[in-house]
Design a protein around this motif. Structure first.
Motif, PDB file in Angstrom:
ATOM      1  N   MET A 390       0.826  -1.203   0.000  1.00 58.81           N
ATOM      2  CA  MET A 390       0.000   0.000   0.000  1.00 58.81           C
ATOM      3  C   MET A 390       0.860   1.252   0.000  1.00 58.81           C
ATOM      4  SD  MET A 390      -3.191  -0.919   2.502  1.00 58.81           S
ATOM      5  CE  MET A 390      -4.370  -2.208   2.062  1.00 58.81           C
ATOM      6  N   ASN A 391       2.013   1.209   0.646  1.00 54.61           N
ATOM      7  CA  ASN A 391       2.912   2.367   0.601  1.00 54.61           C
ATOM      8  C   ASN A 391       3.401   2.614  -0.827  1.00 54.61           C
ATOM      9  OD1 ASN A 391       2.704   2.767   3.376  1.00 54.61           O
ATOM     10  ND2 ASN A 391       4.467   1.474   3.827  1.00 54.61           N
ATOM     11  N   TYR A 392       3.711   1.535  -1.522  1.00 54.88           N
ATOM     12  CA  TYR A 392       4.117   1.684  -2.919  1.00 54.88           C
ATOM     13  C   TYR A 392       2.966   2.243  -3.756  1.00 54.88           C
ATOM     14  CZ  TYR A 392       4.908   0.252  -7.742  1.00 54.88           C
ATOM     15  OH  TYR A 392       5.010   0.236  -9.105  1.00 54.88           O
ATOM     16  N   ALA A 393       1.763   1.717  -3.536  1.00 54.54           N
ATOM     17  CA  ALA A 393       0.606   2.235  -4.278  1.00 54.54           C
ATOM     18  C   ALA A 393       0.356   3.702  -3.945  1.00 54.54           C
ATOM     19  CB  ALA A 393      -0.629   1.391  -3.958  1.00 54.54           C
ATOM     20  N   GLN A 394       0.615   4.085  -2.695  1.00 49.71           N
ATOM     21  CA  GLN A 394       0.437   5.481  -2.309  1.00 49.71           C
ATOM     22  C   GLN A 394       1.428   6.383  -3.037  1.00 49.71           C
ATOM     23  OE1 GLN A 394      -2.041   6.588  -0.190  1.00 49.71           O
ATOM     24  NE2 GLN A 394      -1.376   8.623  -0.883  1.00 49.71           N
ATOM     25  N   GLU A 395       2.653   5.891  -3.259  1.00 51.07           N
ATOM     26  CA  GLU A 395       3.633   6.666  -4.011  1.00 51.07           C
ATOM     27  C   GLU A 395       3.174   6.881  -5.450  1.00 51.07           C
ATOM     28  OE1 GLU A 395       7.358   4.718  -3.717  1.00 51.07           O
ATOM     29  OE2 GLU A 395       7.596   5.074  -1.562  1.00 51.07           O
ATOM     30  N   VAL A 396       2.618   5.845  -6.058  1.00 48.41           N
ATOM     31  CA  VAL A 396       2.109   5.985  -7.422  1.00 48.41           C
ATOM     32  C   VAL A 396       0.971   6.999  -7.463  1.00 48.41           C
ATOM     33  CG1 VAL A 396       1.011   4.771  -9.342  1.00 48.41           C
ATOM     34  CG2 VAL A 396       2.825   3.651  -8.042  1.00 48.41           C
ATOM     35  N   VAL A 397       0.085   6.922  -6.469  1.00 48.46           N
ATOM     36  CA  VAL A 397      -1.031   7.867  -6.420  1.00 48.46           C
ATOM     37  C   VAL A 397      -0.524   9.289  -6.220  1.00 48.46           C
ATOM     38  CG1 VAL A 397      -3.024   8.559  -5.039  1.00 48.46           C
ATOM     39  CG2 VAL A 397      -2.741   6.178  -5.690  1.00 48.46           C
ATOM     40  N   ASN A 398       0.509   9.460  -5.403  1.00 52.42           N
ATOM     41  CA  ASN A 398       1.057  10.798  -5.192  1.00 52.42           C
ATOM     42  C   ASN A 398       1.643  11.369  -6.483  1.00 52.42           C
ATOM     43  OD1 ASN A 398       0.363  10.748  -2.471  1.00 52.42           O
ATOM     44  ND2 ASN A 398       2.365   9.945  -1.838  1.00 52.42           N
ATOM     45  N   VAL A 399       2.310  10.495  -7.246  1.00 51.22           N
ATOM     46  CA  VAL A 399       2.846  10.954  -8.526  1.00 51.22           C
ATOM     47  C   VAL A 399       1.712  11.370  -9.461  1.00 51.22           C
ATOM     48  CG1 VAL A 399       4.123  10.236 -10.579  1.00 51.22           C
ATOM     49  CG2 VAL A 399       4.957   9.615  -8.316  1.00 51.22           C
ATOM     50  N   LEU A 400       0.639  10.585  -9.476  1.00 54.25           N
ATOM     51  CA  LEU A 400      -0.506  10.937 -10.316  1.00 54.25           C
ATOM     52  C   LEU A 400      -1.133  12.252  -9.878  1.00 54.25           C
ATOM     53  CD1 LEU A 400      -2.291   7.483 -10.768  1.00 54.25           C
ATOM     54  CD2 LEU A 400      -0.836   8.687 -12.390  1.00 54.25           C
ATOM     55  N   ARG A 401      -1.241  12.427  -8.588  1.00 57.35           N
ATOM     56  CA  ARG A 401      -1.837  13.674  -8.091  1.00 57.35           C
ATOM     57  C   ARG A 401      -0.949  14.861  -8.412  1.00 57.35           C
ATOM     58  NH1 ARG A 401      -3.483  12.885  -1.960  1.00 57.35           N
ATOM     59  NH2 ARG A 401      -4.151  15.048  -2.323  1.00 57.35           N
ATOM     60  N   GLU A 402       0.366  14.694  -8.274  1.00 56.66           N
ATOM     61  CA  GLU A 402       1.268  15.791  -8.616  1.00 56.66           C
ATOM     62  C   GLU A 402       1.194  16.114 -10.102  1.00 56.66           C
ATOM     63  OE1 GLU A 402       5.110  14.675  -7.329  1.00 56.66           O
ATOM     64  OE2 GLU A 402       4.649  14.828  -5.178  1.00 56.66           O
ATOM     65  N   THR A 403       1.149  15.046 -10.914  1.00 59.03           N
ATOM     66  CA  THR A 403       1.032  15.274 -12.356  1.00 59.03           C
ATOM     67  C   THR A 403      -0.278  15.963 -12.692  1.00 59.03           C
ATOM     68  OG1 THR A 403       2.349  13.279 -12.736  1.00 59.03           O
ATOM     69  CG2 THR A 403       1.122  14.147 -14.597  1.00 59.03           C
ATOM     70  N   SER A 404      -1.345  15.520 -12.040  1.00 57.97           N
ATOM     71  CA  SER A 404      -2.641  16.158 -12.279  1.00 57.97           C
ATOM     72  C   SER A 404      -2.638  17.603 -11.808  1.00 57.97           C
ATOM     73  CB  SER A 404      -3.744  15.375 -11.559  1.00 57.97           C
ATOM     74  OG  SER A 404      -4.996  15.988 -11.709  1.00 57.97           O
ATOM     75  N   SER A 405      -1.991  17.869 -10.673  1.00 58.36           N
ATOM     76  CA  SER A 405      -1.919  19.248 -10.176  1.00 58.36           C
ATOM     77  C   SER A 405      -1.114  20.133 -11.119  1.00 58.36           C
ATOM     78  CB  SER A 405      -1.298  19.270  -8.778  1.00 58.36           C
ATOM     79  OG  SER A 405      -2.082  18.526  -7.873  1.00 58.36           O
ATOM     80  N   GLU A 406       0.001  19.554 -11.652  1.00 57.26           N
ATOM     81  CA  GLU A 406       0.797  20.327 -12.588  1.00 57.26           C
ATOM     82  C   GLU A 406       0.009  20.639 -13.852  1.00 57.26           C
ATOM     83  OE1 GLU A 406       4.319  18.146 -13.272  1.00 57.26           O
ATOM     84  OE2 GLU A 406       5.179  18.532 -11.273  1.00 57.26           O
ATOM     85  N   LYS A 407      -0.730  19.640 -14.338  1.00 53.68           N
ATOM     86  CA  LYS A 407      -1.542  19.881 -15.533  1.00 53.68           C
ATOM     87  C   LYS A 407      -2.628  20.924 -15.255  1.00 53.68           C
ATOM     88  CE  LYS A 407      -2.862  16.396 -17.960  1.00 53.68           C
ATOM     89  NZ  LYS A 407      -3.454  15.093 -18.358  1.00 53.68           N
ATOM     90  N   HIS A 408      -3.211  20.836 -14.081  1.00 53.68           N
ATOM     91  CA  HIS A 408      -4.248  21.812 -13.729  1.00 53.68           C
ATOM     92  C   HIS A 408      -3.654  23.210 -13.588  1.00 53.68           C
ATOM     93  CE1 HIS A 408      -8.060  23.172 -12.158  1.00 53.68           C
ATOM     94  NE2 HIS A 408      -7.469  23.652 -11.062  1.00 53.68           N
ATOM     95  N   SER A 409      -2.469  23.292 -12.995  1.00 57.36           N
ATOM     96  CA  SER A 409      -1.821  24.596 -12.852  1.00 57.36           C
ATOM     97  C   SER A 409      -1.434  25.161 -14.212  1.00 57.36           C
ATOM     98  CB  SER A 409      -0.581  24.464 -11.958  1.00 57.36           C
ATOM     99  OG  SER A 409      -0.932  23.990 -10.680  1.00 57.36           O
ATOM    100  N   THR A 410      -0.935  24.287 -15.066  1.00 54.62           N
ATOM    101  CA  THR A 410      -0.578  24.741 -16.413  1.00 54.62           C
ATOM    102  C   THR A 410      -1.812  25.234 -17.167  1.00 54.62           C
ATOM    103  OG1 THR A 410       1.231  23.133 -16.456  1.00 54.62           O
ATOM    104  CG2 THR A 410       0.526  24.054 -18.565  1.00 54.62           C
ATOM    105  N   ARG A 411      -2.904  24.523 -17.006  1.00 56.49           N
ATOM    106  CA  ARG A 411      -4.134  24.945 -17.661  1.00 56.49           C
ATOM    107  C   ARG A 411      -4.594  26.306 -17.146  1.00 56.49           C
ATOM    108  NH1 ARG A 411      -6.935  21.116 -16.089  1.00 56.49           N
ATOM    109  NH2 ARG A 411      -6.418  19.647 -17.762  1.00 56.49           N
ATOM    110  N   LEU A 412      -4.500  26.520 -15.851  1.00 56.62           N
ATOM    111  CA  LEU A 412      -4.881  27.817 -15.278  1.00 56.62           C
ATOM    112  C   LEU A 412      -3.967  28.922 -15.772  1.00 56.62           C
ATOM    113  CD1 LEU A 412      -5.725  26.872 -11.569  1.00 56.62           C
ATOM    114  CD2 LEU A 412      -7.325  27.362 -13.421  1.00 56.62           C
TER     115      LEU A 412
END
Length: 447
Positions: A390-412
């Motif tokens: 689950m810790n490994y899965a949490q790291e993958v989710v964090n990367v996805l969230r960071e990528t999504s946040s970056e895309k959202h910030s870029t869009r803004l």
């Protein structure tokens, strides 16, 4: 001079001898003279004896025990040229045997089993050791288990939880006797029922049903049909089933586990007819098995989670752009948080002792039975491994969230840039229009 009849008889004998020894061979056969044996050896197409190339007494015995002094060993047989058979001396005729050619091909000869005093058997016994009678007796007792589940503990997890009041109603409707031994447990802790065939049923709030001495088809029907109306958030497509074998020992006062076999001590029941201690031991073992089955459901759910996200690390390692919606990322984040909460917060999987055993007034150490089942099924190691995954899965989710946040910030940022560009355009237009109006006014005044 020889008389004429005698000469004719001699000539006839010579002609008969000539025809018998010098006749033409038929197709596929050899002449008789060519088949005569001129050497005192066995024919080459016959199988060799085991002792043909050796003088070792262990290889010459042909599967029989060697003797200290074997008469006739080492004697040279006397072969006669007339019949080709081996003859020994009169003194060794009772012990030395003559070589009899056999018509059986060498491929059909079977290897004899090794001797009791062979060096290979001594080495194998020295490495493996002699099996103890206790282990052999336990294995024989476990082998008595038949297909009817008469010596089997079965656990089935079909839901996230059970409504225990609805479970009691369902068991009463089907004619089961509830709490027959007055164990004293509350309904929200565990429900004990017993059928007509003396098979025990234990239902736990975690959505798990544990049965003793019930056939597999009855266990499946009970968990997936009769108790299904009392299930909360059922998951029949992800149901887990685990089995343990158990043996009954009427000479033991307490129960134990040997490997993955439960040894149920029923001395008190055999002497006094009191089944309470036996039932309490069954509840403790059943609780440990239900814990393992519930953990197996979470393991299966986590494997399905990894299967749905297995392509993401590969895409990230190649630097490829992937289009994952924000909804998908939030969904995977929620699934992971739910699994972690079920493992560490909502269930008693990580507790060293369930709450149902704290208020138990039994003289038996029920926590010992619970711990032994957990150690036999590696529950502690599996929980640790599950948290690491689950810790490994949490790291993958964090990367996805960071990528999504970056895309959202870029869009803004691009939206802001476009808005600024629009504002600049309108400002330039206003300046141009004002300048155009001033020029028009100046031209009108000049005329």
């Amino acid at each position: 001079m020889m008389r004429q009849p005698q000469q004719k008889a001699l000539a006839s004998m010579r002609r008969t001898f000539h025809l018998a020894h010098y006749r033409q061979p038929s197709a596929g056969s050899r002449p008789l003279l060519a088949r005569r044996r001129f050497h005192l050896t066995a024919p080459t197409y016959l199988p060799r004896k085991r002792s043909f190339f050796t003088s070792n007494v262990f290889l010459q015995q042909n599967g029989t025990e060697p003797s200290v002094a074997t008469p006739g060993v080492g004697r040279t047989p006397d072969f006669s040229a007339d019949n080709g058979r081996a003859k020994t001396d009169k003194t060794s005729s009772s012990s030395a045997t003559s070589y009899q050619p056999t018509s059986q091909p060498a491929a059909t000869l079977r290897r004899k089993p090794p001797l009791k005093n062979s060096l290979r058997r001594v080495a194998v016994v020295a490495q493996k050791g002699v099996p103890s009678k206790t282990a052999a007796t336990a294995a024989a007792d476990v082998a008595v288990d038949a297909a009817d589940g008469s010596a089997t503990i079965s656990a089935v997890c079909v839901a996230d939880s059970f409504d225990m009041d609805a479970v009691v109603d369902a068991l009463l409707v089907h004619g089961f006797l509830l709490d027959p031994d007055d164990s004293g447990f509350e309904v929200h802790e565990v429900v004990h029922a017993r059928g007509a065939n003396n098979g025990d049923i234990f239902v736990f709030p975690s959505g798990t049903v544990v049965t003793w001495s019930l056939p597999p088809d009855v266990v499946t029907a009970l968990a997936t049909r009769h108790l299904l109306p009392a299930a909360e958030d059922p998951h029949l497509d992800r149901k887990e089933v685990e089995d343990l074998e158990y043996v009954v020992d009427a000479t033991r006062e307490s129960s134990t586990m040997t490997g993955d076999v439960v040894v149920l001590g029923t001395k008190a029941e055999a002497d006094d007819g009191d089944r309470l201690n036996t039932t309490l031991a069954k509840i403790a073992f059943s609780s440990g098995l239900a814990r393992s089955t519930k953990l197996a459901v979470l393991e299966s759910s986590l494997n399905s989670y990894f299967e749905s996200t297995r392509q993401i690390p590969g895409l990230l390692s190649r630097g490829s752009r992937f289009t994952l919606s924000r909804r998908f990322i939030l969904q995977k984040t929620g699934e992971l948080l739910n699994l972690r909460a079920q493992l560490n917060h909502y269930n008693e999987l990580t507790d060293s002792l369930p709450d149902i055993f704290w208020d138990s007034k039994s003289e038996l150490r029920l926590e010992t039975y619970y711990d032994r089942v957990g150690k036999a099924l590696d529950v502690g190691v599996r929980i640790k491994t599950l948290n690491e995954k689950m810790n490994y899965a949490q790291e993958v989710v964090n990367v996805l969230r960071e990528t999504s946040s970056e895309k959202h910030s870029t869009r803004l940022e691009w939206i802001i840039i476009v808005l600024i560009a629009v504002e600049v355009f309108f400002e330039l237009r206003r300046v141009y229009m004002e300048k155009h109006d001033r020029d028009s006014d100046d031209a009108a005044k000049s005329t």
